[in-house]
Every structure is written in structure tokens, then in C-alpha cells.
Design a protein around this motif. Sequence first.
Motif, PDB file in Angstrom:
ATOM      1  N   HIS A   1      24.582  34.684  18.480  1.00 12.05           N
ATOM      2  CA  HIS A   1      25.342  34.295  19.685  1.00 12.05           C
ATOM      3  C   HIS A   1      24.659  33.173  20.462  1.00 12.05           C
ATOM      4  CE1 HIS A   1      28.040  38.080  20.150  1.00 12.05           C
ATOM      5  NE2 HIS A   1      27.775  37.825  18.890  1.00 12.05           N
ATOM      6  N   SER A   2      23.674  32.530  19.888  1.00 12.73           N
ATOM      7  CA  SER A   2      22.988  31.431  20.567  1.00 12.73           C
ATOM      8  C   SER A   2      23.208  30.149  19.758  1.00 12.73           C
ATOM      9  CB  SER A   2      21.484  31.704  20.637  1.00 12.73           C
ATOM     10  OG  SER A   2      21.193  32.672  21.595  1.00 12.73           O
TER      11      SER A   2
ATOM     12  N   GLY B   1      19.743  17.723  50.683  1.00  9.09           N
ATOM     13  CA  GLY B   1      20.363  18.236  49.463  1.00  9.09           C
ATOM     14  C   GLY B   1      19.313  18.612  48.427  1.00  9.09           C
ATOM     15  N   GLU B   2      19.434  19.804  47.882  1.00  7.05           N
ATOM     16  CA  GLU B   2      18.493  20.267  46.869  1.00  7.05           C
ATOM     17  C   GLU B   2      19.259  20.856  45.685  1.00  7.05           C
ATOM     18  OE1 GLU B   2      15.174  19.087  47.517  1.00  7.05           O
ATOM     19  OE2 GLU B   2      14.505  21.144  47.166  1.00  7.05           O
ATOM     20  N   GLU B   3      18.797  20.543  44.486  1.00 12.17           N
ATOM     21  CA  GLU B   3      19.344  21.186  43.292  1.00 12.17           C
ATOM     22  C   GLU B   3      18.215  21.971  42.651  1.00 12.17           C
ATOM     23  OE1 GLU B   3      21.710  18.613  40.864  1.00 12.17           O
ATOM     24  OE2 GLU B   3      21.251  19.719  39.032  1.00 12.17           O
ATOM     25  N   LEU B   4      18.505  23.205  42.258  1.00 10.27           N
ATOM     26  CA  LEU B   4      17.446  23.975  41.608  1.00 10.27           C
ATOM     27  C   LEU B   4      17.953  24.602  40.321  1.00 10.27           C
ATOM     28  CD1 LEU B   4      16.799  27.348  43.483  1.00 10.27           C
ATOM     29  CD2 LEU B   4      18.668  25.828  44.035  1.00 10.27           C
ATOM     30  N   THR B   5      17.090  24.649  39.331  1.00  8.49           N
ATOM     31  CA  THR B   5      17.410  25.264  38.055  1.00  8.49           C
ATOM     32  C   THR B   5      16.355  26.311  37.758  1.00  8.49           C
ATOM     33  OG1 THR B   5      18.485  23.283  37.214  1.00  8.49           O
ATOM     34  CG2 THR B   5      17.694  24.848  35.574  1.00  8.49           C
ATOM     35  N   VAL B   6      16.820  27.561  37.621  1.00  6.82           N
ATOM     36  CA  VAL B   6      15.920  28.668  37.288  1.00  6.82           C
ATOM     37  C   VAL B   6      15.975  28.883  35.778  1.00  6.82           C
ATOM     38  CG1 VAL B   6      15.464  31.128  37.592  1.00  6.82           C
ATOM     39  CG2 VAL B   6      16.292  29.765  39.526  1.00  6.82           C
ATOM     40  N   THR B   7      14.809  28.937  35.154  1.00  5.41           N
ATOM     41  CA  THR B   7      14.724  29.171  33.711  1.00  5.41           C
ATOM     42  C   THR B   7      14.017  30.490  33.453  1.00  5.41           C
ATOM     43  OG1 THR B   7      14.609  26.798  33.300  1.00  5.41           O
ATOM     44  CG2 THR B   7      13.899  28.240  31.511  1.00  5.41           C
ATOM     45  N   GLY B   8      14.598  31.308  32.584  1.00  3.82           N
ATOM     46  CA  GLY B   8      13.967  32.564  32.184  1.00  3.82           C
ATOM     47  C   GLY B   8      13.553  32.482  30.727  1.00  3.82           C
ATOM     48  N   PRO B   9      14.293  33.121  29.820  1.00  2.00           N
ATOM     49  CA  PRO B   9      13.935  33.047  28.403  1.00  2.00           C
ATOM     50  C   PRO B   9      14.081  31.611  27.883  1.00  2.00           C
ATOM     51  CG  PRO B   9      16.065  34.126  28.707  1.00  2.00           C
ATOM     52  CD  PRO B   9      15.468  33.971  30.063  1.00  2.00           C
ATOM     53  N   SER B  10      13.425  31.338  26.764  1.00  2.00           N
ATOM     54  CA  SER B  10      13.370  29.963  26.269  1.00  2.00           C
ATOM     55  C   SER B  10      14.684  29.499  25.654  1.00  2.00           C
ATOM     56  CB  SER B  10      12.237  29.835  25.251  1.00  2.00           C
ATOM     57  OG  SER B  10      12.414  30.777  24.209  1.00  2.00           O
ATOM     58  N   LYS B  11      15.622  30.394  25.452  1.00  2.00           N
ATOM     59  CA  LYS B  11      16.942  30.007  24.947  1.00  2.00           C
ATOM     60  C   LYS B  11      17.965  31.052  25.374  1.00  2.00           C
ATOM     61  CE  LYS B  11      15.769  32.190  20.586  1.00  2.00           C
ATOM     62  NZ  LYS B  11      15.508  32.048  19.164  1.00  2.00           N
ATOM     63  N   ASP B  12      19.252  30.701  25.215  1.00  2.00           N
ATOM     64  CA  ASP B  12      20.284  31.688  25.491  1.00  2.00           C
ATOM     65  C   ASP B  12      20.119  32.870  24.532  1.00  2.00           C
ATOM     66  OD1 ASP B  12      21.266  29.996  27.389  1.00  2.00           O
ATOM     67  OD2 ASP B  12      23.127  29.510  26.341  1.00  2.00           O
ATOM     68  N   LEU B  13      20.369  34.083  25.025  1.00  2.00           N
ATOM     69  CA  LEU B  13      20.144  35.286  24.220  1.00  2.00           C
ATOM     70  C   LEU B  13      21.417  36.109  24.102  1.00  2.00           C
ATOM     71  CD1 LEU B  13      16.794  36.438  25.886  1.00  2.00           C
ATOM     72  CD2 LEU B  13      17.065  35.162  23.746  1.00  2.00           C
ATOM     73  N   HIS B  14      21.429  36.995  23.114  1.00  2.00           N
ATOM     74  CA  HIS B  14      22.516  37.948  22.926  1.00  2.00           C
ATOM     75  C   HIS B  14      22.275  39.115  23.889  1.00  2.00           C
ATOM     76  CE1 HIS B  14      24.894  41.124  21.106  1.00  2.00           C
ATOM     77  NE2 HIS B  14      25.460  40.246  20.298  1.00  2.00           N
ATOM     78  N   SER B  15      23.294  39.443  24.679  1.00  2.00           N
ATOM     79  CA  SER B  15      23.080  40.462  25.705  1.00  2.00           C
ATOM     80  C   SER B  15      22.984  41.864  25.118  1.00  2.00           C
ATOM     81  CB  SER B  15      24.180  40.399  26.767  1.00  2.00           C
ATOM     82  OG  SER B  15      25.373  40.960  26.283  1.00  2.00           O
TER      83      SER B  15
END
Lengths: 322, 322
Positions: free
Chosen positions: A281-282, B54-68
Motif C-alpha cells: 500500500h506504499s 505566515g508559517e508552513e510546517l511539515t511534520v514527518t514521522g515514519p520514513s515512508k507511507d505505511l500500511h495502517s
Amino acid sequence: MFFEGEEESGSPSLVPFMTENAEELTADIALICDTGLFGNDTPGIVTRLRGLLGEELTVTGPSKDLHSGMYGGVSMNPARVLAKIIAALHDDTGRITIPNFYDGVRELSPEIAAQWDGLKFDSDGFLAQVGLSEPAGEKGRTALEMIWSRPTCEVNGIWGGYTGAGFKTVLPSQASAKISFRLVGQQDPNAIRESFRSMVQSLLPPDCSVEFREHGTSAGSEMATDDPAFEAAREALSDEWPQAAAFVGCGGSIPIAGHFKTILGMDAMLIGFARDNDAIHSPNEKYDQRSFHKGIRSWARILHLQCFQGRKLEQTLKILLF
Amino acid sequence: MFFEGEEESGSPSLVPFMTENAEELTADIALICDTGLFGNDTPGIVTRLRGLLGEELTVTGPSKDLHSGMYGGVSMNPARVLAKIIAALHDDTGRITIPNFYDGVRELSPEIAAQWDGLKFDSDGFLAQVGLSEPAGEKGRTALEMIWSRPTCEVNGIWGGYTGAGFKTVLPSQASAKISFRLVGQQDPNAIRESFRSMVQSLLPPDCSVEFREHGTSAGSEMATDDPAFEAAREALSDEWPQAAAFVGCGGSIPIAGHFKTILGMDAMLIGFARDNDAIHSPNEKYDQRSFHKGIRSWARILHLQCFQGRKLEQTLKILLF
């Protein structure tokens, strides 16, 4: 053989087809190939699956997008309302706060807990391969326990307002999210949907409304591993793989397993050969060639043992292979 | 005459141009036509503007999209983290919780409060035209006070994960938001940016990181209404409009007014003819023909009075009309 190509879009044709053809489809057991290896040398036989409940919600505030200079600070902002709703769905310990959400969730039996401990699951490695260092869910539970035996509430998508390059000082009229729940044990998807929707309604400030869209449901399932098919499969797999097969859980949802049970009265056994790094799914999803070839041979061995071991031909099991 | 076409994209050429041509541009006063009527028959002379950050922020968690199914409940979900951050930016009374955010924000003087009360602003009508029934900001303050004299923190855009039709059970690797602040009084945009970023960092759970992108800043401004230009303008407008002009605030931000002051040492007077229902920055924005024609005549009257009233020609004010 039963091939299903609609699973990722909610299987709209599946239930009517199974219902109409129940007599022809019914067998002693369903064998399903849609899961993964426990380790690269260790096949897994799935004994429990999580169910799934998908909800989409759109919060509406003002009747149109507004200028944040003209209405900023005075108009309800649906993106902030949605953020507040999402933030309220978990408490600080990672537990889901929806009323009665945990009804039907049982703690692991000591036997299963011991069995899972024995699997020596590499939690650190599982997390490290996606850039994570610790399990982020309910405090005091292991990663394996979270994935295989605990329900979830996750945001799969969120959007609202201006999302392109640069900046627009717009106050969005609407904001939306796709939220899904993985369900376990006896959790009732319909009861949880109602409770979720009521909670969201109760969190709405004045001048906001919400619309919900349903995206499919399936209950979780647990297999009766004392069925002789499970031991026979483990034996068959031992001829193909260096390590003995493990009885495992599966954090994903395979609604057809539930349909086999409810519509056809048939238990399912799930054995598959995907690897952890397949990125399912990625982007850049792949399937391993070794898994493909050993998987083909594994199924031949399982079918051989299931059908013939210790039985005469006329006693052969009828098997629906999915 | 000074035409500026870059305002909605942060005016990157403006400051260098003004700095290079300061001598030629400097005048006694800048007249700016970029604001609105107070009522359909009542022109407004702006005496204060909100600034913008004006501020834009991007939060990153895991290194790629994951299967839930595979990682749901165990991986940090950046969309949930972002929602929690946004939810934490305001308390239950509508106050912004960023440390030191209100430094430099003064309460209204009794004189201005009385003046604004005298305007008999139709708060209910202002809200009703966009489908709202009550002011949603800080408790205990009127809508007019919120728009003209209070700072804001608003989400202008939010996005992450799967946002198309249907459903994907993906755990997004990243989630982003565009957040803007309207600033008043002596609030320091740079100090607020730092405080905002520190607060966001402090709210990040393990395994999450954040990147910020800056989208322009301008401080709020207040004009010295005892300058004779303000009374002269009010007099000039009385020949064109049925109601006397009101001294008003403006919730929006017109950074050039600040630049006129800081780079050219010049006060600005803002008079414009937009109507509340012009839907500025929204779909189907329009400009009223009556405003257009009466606005043209209004400016002729203002220039006439500003330049000639009680003065000989050689004493004519030098005016920069923006």
C-alpha cells in the motif's frame, strides 16, 4: 479457486456473489493467500485478523471560504475544529477515547501471550526499517501486541483550505479527514461507528456542522487453531522452509475471511509469503521472487497434506482456495 | 502614482525598489486605496492595520507511507501529531497559547472603544452573511474588537495522507499545514515566529521531526489620526457619500503601509471602497460598480482638498498615491 479483485475498493460485488452461489462455494475450509511471512525464513499461519471501519468526515463552518484578515479570529475555522476533534480521539496514554470503544476487546490469554513471546519478534528492527525507534501506541504494550491484538484509530488523510505552493490567507469553509479503525475480538463496527459519530457531534462548536461518509466495515476474526488443518499446514510448510511456521496475528483486515464464516459457515486459514519490506500500500510496492517461488511450492505441499494425509480419496476435503 | 502588483505573493521586489528610489518616492503622506467601505453608504478611513506572519510546517514521522494494518497503532502518525499541535495553539477561551504571543498587544483606550461603540457595527449581519451566528474568537470580546484590535492564529491550509475519492488505509509519512498570524500593536513578528517554532518543537513526540517554511512577515500599524489629513479626507468624502466617513480598523494586512513608514518615513492614510460582500480572496470575488464610480470621484475630492484647501499652489503637499 476464487479470485477477488475488488478488495482494495470495498468488494461491492463479493457479498452478493457469495450469497447467490453459496451452495457451490461452500467447502470444509477456505485457504487464503493474502498475508506475509513471519520472518524471511519463517512462514506464518494467521490465527487472527483485525477488522476495519472506515469513516470520512467533513466539517463545515462558514458558508464559503473567507479572507483571514476580514474574518480571522471571529469566524469558526473548520480546519481548527477538525484538528481539535482528531486530537481528542486519543488520550495521553494512547488509548482511544470514543465511548464504549473497547467493548468486546479481550486481553490476551496467558497461553497466547507466552506463544507470542516465544516468537522473539524483532520489534526494534520492525520499527527501524521505517525510521522509527519506539512503539507509539498505548503505553505499556509491546509492538506485536499493538499490531495483532489491539484496536486502532488512525487518520489516513486530512485536507482543507489552500494546500498549493506559496500562501493564501484564506479561512476554509470546510475541512475533511479519512479516519479508519482496526477492530479486534468482538468489537461491533456498527456500534463503534455510532459512538464515533456521536462523539464528533458532541465536540462541534456552534456554527459548525459535520457530514459523514461510510467506507466499509468488517469485524475482526479469530480462528480455531485446534482444527487439524492448522497442524497439517505447519507440517507441510516445514518441508519448504528452514524454520517451523509460527501461529501469528495479522494487523490488517481481510474482510473475505469474515464473509466466508458468516455467509458460507466456513473457517479460513491464511498463509502468505509477503515480506516486511514489500511496502504494501506504499509507493514502490514489490513482491519478492523467492517468496513467489517458495510460495507456489508451499501451497502445493499444503494442498497435498490437507487433501490426502491419512485419508482415502473419497474422504478428500473440499477446499476453497482464495 | 505607485502601482504594486505583487502584494498577494509577498512583494519580493517592493522593498528593494523603495530603498533604491527612496528620494524620489518620499512625500508628505501616502494615500492608499486598498480597503473597504464601513457600510454601503459610509466610507471608512483606516486608522490601524493588522500585521501578518505566515508559517508552513511539515511534520514527518515514519520514513515512508505505511500500511495502517501493518503499522497502525504502533507507528507515530504525523497527521495526528499535527492535529494535536494545532489543537494546542488555542485554549478553551479562544486565547492563543504560544508563549509571549500577547507581548505588545494593548487593550483599547476608552476613547477608541467609545468611538467604535458609536459605529453601531452590525455584528449579527456581518456574521450572518457568511452563515455564522456568533463570534468564535476570544470569549468576552466583540466581533469588531476581534477583527480590528486582536491578533489571530489561523489554519489556512492542512493536508496529509490520501485525500482523493474512496479510501486508502495508508499511514502518512508526512502532514503539513499553512498557519498565519494577524498581528496588532507592537507585536514582533520575528519573536512570535521563534516562539511558535519552539512551541511546536516542544510538542513533537519521539520519532517525529518538523520543517518550517517562512511565508512573509509584516508588523501591525496604527496611524496618527491627529494629522490634519484625516479630517480633510473626512470632509472631502462628505461631499460624495450620504453618511460621514468613519475612522475604522482593518483586520487585513497591507505591508506596504509599514514599508512607507519604515523605509520612507511617511505616514499612510488608507481609504477604499470595497463592500463586505465582495468575497475578497474567495471564489467569485467581485467589485461593486457603484463603489468603483463613487470611489473615483471620492479620490478626486480628497486630492483636491488635501492639495489646495487653505494653501497656495507652491505649498501643495507632495502625495504618493498607492
